[in-house]
Design an enzyme around this catalytic site. Structure first.
Site, mmCIF file in Angstrom:
data_model
loop_
_atom_site.group_PDB
_atom_site.id
_atom_site.type_symbol
_atom_site.label_atom_id
_atom_site.label_comp_id
_atom_site.label_asym_id
_atom_site.label_seq_id
_atom_site.Cartn_x
_atom_site.Cartn_y
_atom_site.Cartn_z
ATOM 1 N N TYR A 48 -2.432 -8.524 6.949
ATOM 2 C CA TYR A 48 -1.162 -7.920 6.565
ATOM 3 C C TYR A 48 -1.052 -6.550 7.210
ATOM 4 O O TYR A 48 -2.053 -5.813 7.310
ATOM 5 C CB TYR A 48 -1.084 -7.794 5.043
ATOM 6 N N ASP A 62 6.135 7.063 3.121
ATOM 7 C CA ASP A 62 6.710 5.725 3.281
ATOM 8 C C ASP A 62 8.165 5.732 2.800
ATOM 9 O O ASP A 62 8.505 5.164 1.771
ATOM 10 C CB ASP A 62 5.884 4.717 2.482
ATOM 11 N N ASP A 89 5.247 -5.826 7.356
ATOM 12 C CA ASP A 89 6.263 -5.197 6.523
ATOM 13 C C ASP A 89 7.318 -4.579 7.439
ATOM 14 O O ASP A 89 7.053 -3.600 8.127
ATOM 15 C CB ASP A 89 5.581 -4.124 5.667
ATOM 16 N N ASP A 91 10.208 -3.327 6.419
ATOM 17 C CA ASP A 91 11.082 -2.464 5.630
ATOM 18 C C ASP A 91 12.446 -3.125 5.406
ATOM 19 O O ASP A 91 12.531 -4.268 5.018
ATOM 20 C CB ASP A 91 11.214 -1.088 6.287
ATOM 21 N N HIS A 116 8.561 -9.523 6.460
ATOM 22 C CA HIS A 116 9.449 -9.504 5.296
ATOM 23 C C HIS A 116 10.420 -8.339 5.394
ATOM 24 O O HIS A 116 10.089 -7.264 5.888
ATOM 25 C CB HIS A 116 8.676 -9.507 3.970
ATOM 26 N N GLU A 118 13.355 -6.176 3.054
ATOM 27 C CA GLU A 118 13.592 -5.856 1.648
ATOM 28 C C GLU A 118 15.047 -5.461 1.405
ATOM 29 O O GLU A 118 15.794 -5.157 2.352
ATOM 30 C CB GLU A 118 12.657 -4.741 1.194
ATOM 31 N N CYS A 126 8.409 3.505 -1.659
ATOM 32 C CA CYS A 126 7.340 2.579 -1.994
ATOM 33 C C CYS A 126 7.795 1.713 -3.157
ATOM 34 O O CYS A 126 8.440 2.196 -4.096
ATOM 35 C CB CYS A 126 6.079 3.355 -2.371
ATOM 36 N N ARG A 161 12.025 -9.807 0.640
ATOM 37 C CA ARG A 161 11.430 -9.056 -0.473
ATOM 38 C C ARG A 161 12.562 -8.510 -1.337
ATOM 39 O O ARG A 161 13.530 -7.948 -0.822
ATOM 40 C CB ARG A 161 10.580 -7.918 0.066
ATOM 41 N N GLU A 191 8.728 -7.878 -5.634
ATOM 42 C CA GLU A 191 7.951 -6.643 -5.749
ATOM 43 C C GLU A 191 7.934 -6.113 -7.175
ATOM 44 O O GLU A 191 8.931 -6.187 -7.904
ATOM 45 C CB GLU A 191 8.527 -5.575 -4.803
ATOM 46 N N ASN A 213 1.855 -9.009 -4.529
ATOM 47 C CA ASN A 213 1.371 -7.741 -3.995
ATOM 48 C C ASN A 213 0.388 -7.125 -4.986
ATOM 49 O O ASN A 213 0.782 -6.646 -6.045
ATOM 50 C CB ASN A 213 2.550 -6.786 -3.761
#
Length: 301
Positions: A48, A62, A89, A91, A116, A118, A126, A161, A191, A213
């Site tokens: 990952y 982040d 990831d 974003d 993924h 989101e 985060c 996500r 998430e 996660n």
């Protein structure tokens, strides 16, 4: 030699086949390309690539400050070193639906097995922090559709996500997930679920592969791989674990050197030179070119 011996298409097919097996795939978060090889050598199922880790590695929080090209460049470095499928990831897709479409193609070109996207707004947070804000469900649906349309390899896994659990509640997060699947998402990453009951409710309601996660210091307690597999989850990520371990060891080592004036007491905790060379495959480089590896290591190094 330290490079992949498989193609991106083969790794994507392999990930799809493993997802269809029904067993839980374990994917620790890589810190860098070298750690991705260590993940492979330790027998895990995939690698990952965490947006939080990449941002922290660049000295950034982040909050969406990294770019799609920075992420793709690091991803390409990682996929070059491992035969495991790698999931990244991405974003929010780094912008509007057109940006998400370009992001998919950048990540395909980087050799990844999937990504993924989101449903947060920019600047994102985060997933386990308070104060998150979401785009409207319809906006995320457009983001997912753009990603699906831009994808050139059907084997490339597109995961949606949703961060809705902490903002709108569990039911809304499930409703959003279903809408994203209808828009073409192959899998879902819910998430910041709170407990096992919520993981179970999500599994019951959503009929595609699900990712759990297991990040430290998050909203929920850490569940074992056995528990997650029993709950019917397909992937578990440990996104920041290796980064936190490494940075903790670095800070401790710096304190020791500052206090003792030498690294002597740290030697038993270090990876040896011989292990480093083993991972890097010096002997294979020697077989390829005898002028590369023509030395003998001192005993005990």
């Amino acid at each position: 030699m330290l490079h992949t011996h498989t193609t991106a298409a083969a790794r994507r097919r392999g990930l799809r086949e493993q997802l269809a097996s029904g067993r839980l795939l374990r994917m620790p978060g890589a810190v860098n390309p070298y750690s991705a090889r260590l993940i492979q050598d330790a027998g895990f199922d995939g690698v990952y690539l965490s947006g939080a880790v990449l941002a922290a590695d660049l000295g950034l929080p982040d909050i969406g400050l990294t770019t799609s090209t920075e992420v793709a460049a690091r991803a390409q470095q990682v996929t070059r070193t491992t035969d495991l499928p790698a999931l990244v990831d991405a974003d929010t897709g780094f912008g509007e639906p057109l940006n998400a479409a370009r992001t998919v193609q950048l990540m395909e070109d980087a050799g990844l097995a999937g990504l993924h996207l989101e449903d947060q707004v920019n600047p994102k947070r985060c997933g386990h922090l308070d104060g998150k804000a979401l785009v409207p469900r319809e906006a995320m649906v457009r983001r997912v559709r753009a990603a699906v349309e831009a994808r050139r390899d059907d084997g490339f896994l597109l995961m949606a996500r949703t961060d809705a659990r902490a903002v709108e509640g569990l039911k809304a997060s499930i409703d959003r997930a279903k809408a994203y699947v209808d828009a073409g998402a192959d899998a879902v990453f819910p998430e910041a679920l709170a407990d096992e009951a919520e993981f179970e409710a999500f599994r019951t309601a959503v009929d595609v592969p699900l990712l759990a996660n297991m990040t430290e210091f998050g909203k929920g307690r850490l569940l074992s791989a056995r528990t997650l597999e029993d709950l019917g989850y397909n992937i578990v990520i440990y996104p920041v674990t290796l980064f936190r371990l490494a940075m903790g060891a670095i800070e401790d080592g710096l304190r020791t050197i500052a206090e003792e004036g030498t690294q002597e007491s740290l030697l038993p905790r270090m990876q040896t030179r011989s292990r480093l060379y083993e991972v890097l495959g010096y002997d294979a480089y020697s077989a390829f070119d005898g002028n590369v590896f023509d030395f003998t290591l001192p005993p005990g190094t």
